[in-house]
Design a protein around this motif. Structure first.
Motif, mmCIF file in Angstrom:
data_model
loop_
_atom_site.group_PDB
_atom_site.id
_atom_site.type_symbol
_atom_site.label_atom_id
_atom_site.label_comp_id
_atom_site.label_asym_id
_atom_site.label_seq_id
_atom_site.Cartn_x
_atom_site.Cartn_y
_atom_site.Cartn_z
ATOM 1 N N ALA B 65 0.836 -1.209 0.000
ATOM 2 C CA ALA B 65 0.000 0.000 0.000
ATOM 3 C C ALA B 65 0.866 1.254 0.000
ATOM 4 O O ALA B 65 0.594 2.211 -0.738
ATOM 5 N N LEU B 66 1.928 1.254 0.796
ATOM 6 C CA LEU B 66 2.824 2.420 0.832
ATOM 7 C C LEU B 66 3.552 2.560 -0.501
ATOM 8 O O LEU B 66 3.761 3.671 -0.998
ATOM 9 N N ALA B 67 3.922 1.425 -1.087
ATOM 10 C CA ALA B 67 4.633 1.456 -2.373
ATOM 11 C C ALA B 67 3.741 2.032 -3.465
ATOM 12 O O ALA B 67 4.186 2.823 -4.302
ATOM 13 N N ALA B 68 2.464 1.629 -3.449
ATOM 14 C CA ALA B 68 1.538 2.095 -4.480
ATOM 15 C C ALA B 68 1.380 3.620 -4.422
ATOM 16 O O ALA B 68 1.160 4.268 -5.445
ATOM 17 N N LYS B 69 1.529 4.166 -3.214
ATOM 18 C CA LYS B 69 1.420 5.626 -3.055
ATOM 19 C C LYS B 69 2.579 6.380 -3.681
ATOM 20 O O LYS B 69 2.496 7.582 -3.899
ATOM 21 N N MET B 70 3.687 5.659 -3.943
ATOM 22 C CA MET B 70 4.885 6.316 -4.462
ATOM 23 C C MET B 70 4.708 6.692 -5.932
ATOM 24 O O MET B 70 5.534 7.405 -6.500
ATOM 25 N N GLY B 71 3.664 6.158 -6.560
ATOM 26 C CA GLY B 71 3.366 6.573 -7.932
ATOM 27 C C GLY B 71 4.224 5.912 -8.992
ATOM 28 O O GLY B 71 4.280 6.361 -10.124
ATOM 29 N N ASN B 72 4.943 4.850 -8.649
ATOM 30 C CA ASN B 72 5.701 4.104 -9.651
ATOM 31 C C ASN B 72 5.290 2.641 -9.535
ATOM 32 O O ASN B 72 5.342 2.058 -8.464
ATOM 33 N N LYS B 73 4.890 2.065 -10.648
ATOM 34 C CA LYS B 73 4.309 0.733 -10.650
ATOM 35 C C LYS B 73 5.316 -0.369 -10.273
ATOM 36 O O LYS B 73 4.946 -1.422 -9.775
ATOM 37 N N THR B 74 6.589 -0.124 -10.540
ATOM 38 C CA THR B 74 7.574 -1.182 -10.366
ATOM 39 C C THR B 74 8.281 -1.094 -9.018
ATOM 40 O O THR B 74 8.900 -0.077 -8.692
ATOM 41 N N VAL B 75 8.181 -2.173 -8.251
ATOM 42 C CA VAL B 75 8.859 -2.238 -6.964
ATOM 43 C C VAL B 75 10.057 -3.164 -7.106
ATOM 44 O O VAL B 75 9.932 -4.273 -7.613
#
Ligand code: SF4
Ligand code: SF4
Lengths: 197, 332
Positions: B65-75
Motif C-alpha cells: 500500500a505504501l509502495a503504491a502511493k509512491m506513484g511508480n508501478k515497479t517495486v
C-alpha cells in the motif's frame, strides 16, 4: 481360510470418508491450495532436500489429511523442517501449493498447541513479537533470546561469529523502529480478528 | 535512468550491509534510480506466515500500500525472501479475493488500501538483465574479472515459484550466469546453483541446515570455484557465517567465500573493494580476490578461526547416528 460376506466386510469399514480436515487445511491456506487434487505421486517427497529429517514426507502428510489424522499431522515435525525451497511446488504435477500448506499446518499446530518440539514455534513467536514491537526484524534480540533459551551451549560456540558480525557492523545491538508503529499495530490488531476459513 | 520504488528489507541494513553498499555504488553508473518506500516495515520473512495468516499478509500488504502511493508501478527488491513475500501477497490477494478483502479490511484500520495486482514486484537481478541489459553492463566494465572462478548461486526464492514467469528456469536458471559472464568472470558449472541454503534452519534445526550448507560448499569446491556469488542475504549469511559451524559439525575445513553479485559487478565497474562492502564477510575473500589482483581491505580484527566452536546441541530431535543416516538416505 476364513471368508467374509460383503455385509461382513462392510461392517468392518470403520472409517466413513470424512474430508473435513483436508478441506479445513485447504481453506485456511493462502491462495487456492489445490490440496484436494494431490494424486499421491510422491514427486514432492522425492524433491525435498530436508525430507531425510522429516517424520513424514509431504505426500504422506497429504494422505494423512485425507484420512482425517488431525493429531498425527499436527504433531509431525514435517512442516517445521520444511525449508521453503519450493522444489516440490515446481515439480508437483497437480500444482498443489505445498509450501503454503506447510505454513498452514504450522499455524494450526501453534494454535492447537500440538507441536512436539518447542524450539521452532518459539523462534517464530519471538521473531513476530519483535516485528510487532519495532516494525523491523531485530536480529540481535532474536538471536540472543532464542539461543539463550534453546541452545545455550551452541551460543558459546557461536560467540566468535556473533562478535565478528557485531564488529563488522552486520548486526546491531539496538533495534530500529518504524515511524508508523501505531498504524502498523492498528492494522495487525484488526487482522488478528480475522481468519481465512 | 530507470526509476524504481525500492524495498530494501531488514537484512540490507544489518547482516547484508555489503549488498546495500555495493548496490548503492553500482546503481548510478548502471542508471538505476531507487526511491525507498517511505517507512516500510519487515516482510515477516518465513516466520509470520507460519503463525497467523491474515496478520502476516497484512504486514506485507502495508508495504504494498505504501509502495503504491509512491506513484511508480515497479517495486524493486534485492532480497530474495522479501521479493517472494511481496510478490506472493500480491499474487494470492488476486487469486483469492477473500484474502484480498480481509487484508484490506485490516489495512483500512491504518487508513491504507492496496488494489491487488496493481504493482510489478521485481528482483534486482531481473531488473539488471531485462531493463538495464547485459550489453549495457558489458559496455561499462573497466576491469573484467578474468581468471576468477565463480559459482553462481541463485538459491530458491528467486527462480521459484515464479508467479509471473519472469525467470528462465525454475531449477536451472541462467540469469546469474549471464551477468557474471558479462563482467568477465569464469563461471563454473555449479550443480547447487538453485538449491537451498537451509533458510532459518540454521537457527532452529541446525543439523538440517548444516547438511544443506555442506552440499552447497562441496559442490562449489568440486567445481573448483574460488568464490560463490549470491543474490540473497539469507543465503549469504548461512554459507558465510555458518560455514565455521558446518565445518565443525562435519570435521571439514572448507574456506569458501561468498559475496553478493553487486560486489563483483562493482569491482568490474572499477570501484575499489572498500566501497563495495568487501571485508565484512566472515569467511575471507582475500585469497579469491588476489587471483584478480584485488586486495581487500584488511580487517581491523581477527577473523574467527574455522575450527573454533563448542559442541553443537540440536534443537530438533537428538540423532545419535545422524551422519550415518544422512549418508544412507542421500545414497538411496
Ligand atoms: S507432488 Fe503434488 S500430486 Fe504428487 S504427491 Fe506431492 S502434492 Fe501430491
Ligand atoms: S518447500 Fe518444503 S516440503 Fe517442499 S521440497 Fe522444499 S523443504 Fe520440502
Amino acid at each position: 481360510m476364513p471368508t467374509m460376506t460383503d455385509e461382513q466386510v462392510r461392517a468392518h469399514l470403520t472409517h466413513e470418508e470424512d474430508l473435513s480436515l483436508l478441506h479445513e487445511v485447504s481453506m485456511k491456506t493462502a491462495g487456492v491450495s489445490r490440496l484436494e487434487m494431490c494424486i499421491q505421486c510422491g514427486s514432492c517427497g522425492g524433491s525435498c532436500p530436508s525430507g531425510m529429517d522429516m517424520d513424514h514426507t509431504p505426500r504422506m502428510v497429504f494422505a494423512m489429511l485425507r484420512a482425517g489424522m488431525r493429531d498425527e499431522v499436527l504433531q509431525s515435525n514435517t512442516p517445521w523442517v520444511c525449508v521453503s525451497c519450493y522444489h516440490c511446488v515446481v515439480r508437483c504435477p497437480q500444482n498443489v501449493h505445498i509450501t503454503d500448506v506447510m505454513y498452514t499446518l504450522k499455524a494450526m499446530a501453534i494454535r492447537e498447541k500440538k507441536y512436539r518440539d518447542v524450539a521452532a514455534p518459539e523462534f517464530a513467536e519471538t521473531f513476530v513479537e519483535m516485528v510487532e514491537k519495532y516494525g523491523r526484524s531485530y536480529e540481535f534480540g532474536l538471536a540472543t533470546r532464542h539461543y539463550l533459551k534453546h541452545a545455550p551451549l551452541r551460543m558459546v560456540g557461536m560467540a566468535a561469529m556473533g562478535l565478528g558480525m557485531l564488529r563488522k557492523g552486520r548486526m546491531s545491538m539496538k533495534p530500529r523502529t518504524i515511524k508508523g508503529m501505531d498504524q502498523l499495530t492498528a492494522i495487525l490488531n484488526k487482522a488478528k480478528e480475522m481468519e481465512l476459513t | 535512468m530507470s526509476a524504481y520504488t525500492f524495498y530494501p528489507g531488514c537484512a540490507m541494513e544489518s547482516n547484508a550491509k555489503a549488498y546495500y553498499t555495493s548496490l548503492m555504488a553500482v546503481a548510478k553508473p548502471l542508471g538505476i534510480n531507487l526511491e525507498e518506500i517511505e517507512d516500510w516495515n519487515c516482510c515477516g520473512a518465513t516466520e509470520y506466515v507460519g503463525m497467523n495468516l491474515i496478520p502476516a499478509y497484512s504486514l506485507i500488504a502495508r508495504n504494498l500500500a505504501l509502495a503504491a502511493k509512491m506513484g511508480n508501478k515497479t517495486v524493486l527488491s534485492p532480497c530474495s525472501a522479501c521479493y517472494l513475500n511481496l510478490a506472493k501477497a500480491d499474487h494470492y490477494m488476486t487469486e483469492r479475493p477473500a484474502l484480498g478483502e480481509k487484508v484490506n479490511e485490516a489495512l483500512a484500520a491504518g487508513g491504507l488500501h492496496y488494489q491487488p495486482g496493481s504493482l510489478d514486484i521485481r528482483h534486482l537481478l531481473d531488473v539488471l538483465i531485462n531493463d538495464i541489459g547485459l550489453d549495457n553492463l558489458k559496455a561499462k566494465v573497466v576491469r573484467p574479472l578474468k581468471g576468477l572462478r565463480v559459482a553462481p548461486y541463485m538459491g530458491c526464492m528467486v527462480p521459484r515459484p515464479d508467479y509471473n514467469n519472469r525467470w528462465s528456469d525454475a531449477e536451472h536458471p541462467v540469469e546469474l550466469v549471464e551477468v557474471l559472464q558479462a563482467i568477465g568472470a569464469e563461471v563454473v558449472d555449479f550443480p547447487g546453483a538453485a538449491t537451498c541454503c537451509g533458510g532459518h534452519m540454521t537457527q532452529i534445526g541446525p543439523e538440517t541446515a548444516f547438511e544443506l550448507i555442506r552440499r552447497l560448499i562441496s559442490s562449489a569446491e568440486r567445481s573448483q570455484a574460488d568464490i560463490m556469488v549470491t543474490v540473497c542475504p539469507m543465503c549469504q549469511v548461512n554459507v558465510d557465517a555458518y560455514q565455521g559451524e558446518t565445518n565443525r559439525h562435519f570435521g571439514t575445513n572448507y574456506q569458501m567465500p561468498i559475496v553478493f553479485f553487486t560486489q563483483l559487478v562493482g569491482l568490474a565497474l572499477g570501484f575499489p573493494p572498500d566501497k563495495l562492502g568487501f571485508g565484512t564477510e566472515i569467511t575471507s575473500t582475500e585469497k579469491a580476490l588476489a587471483r584478480i589482483g584485488v586486495d581487500i581491505p584488511k580487517p581491523t580484527e581477527d577473523t574467527p578461526h574455522k575450527q573454533a566452536g563448542l559442541p553443537m546441541p540440536s534443537c530438533l530431535r537428538k540423532n545419535a547416528k545422524g551422519k550415518v543416516q544422512h549418508a544412507e538416505k542421500e545414497a538411496a
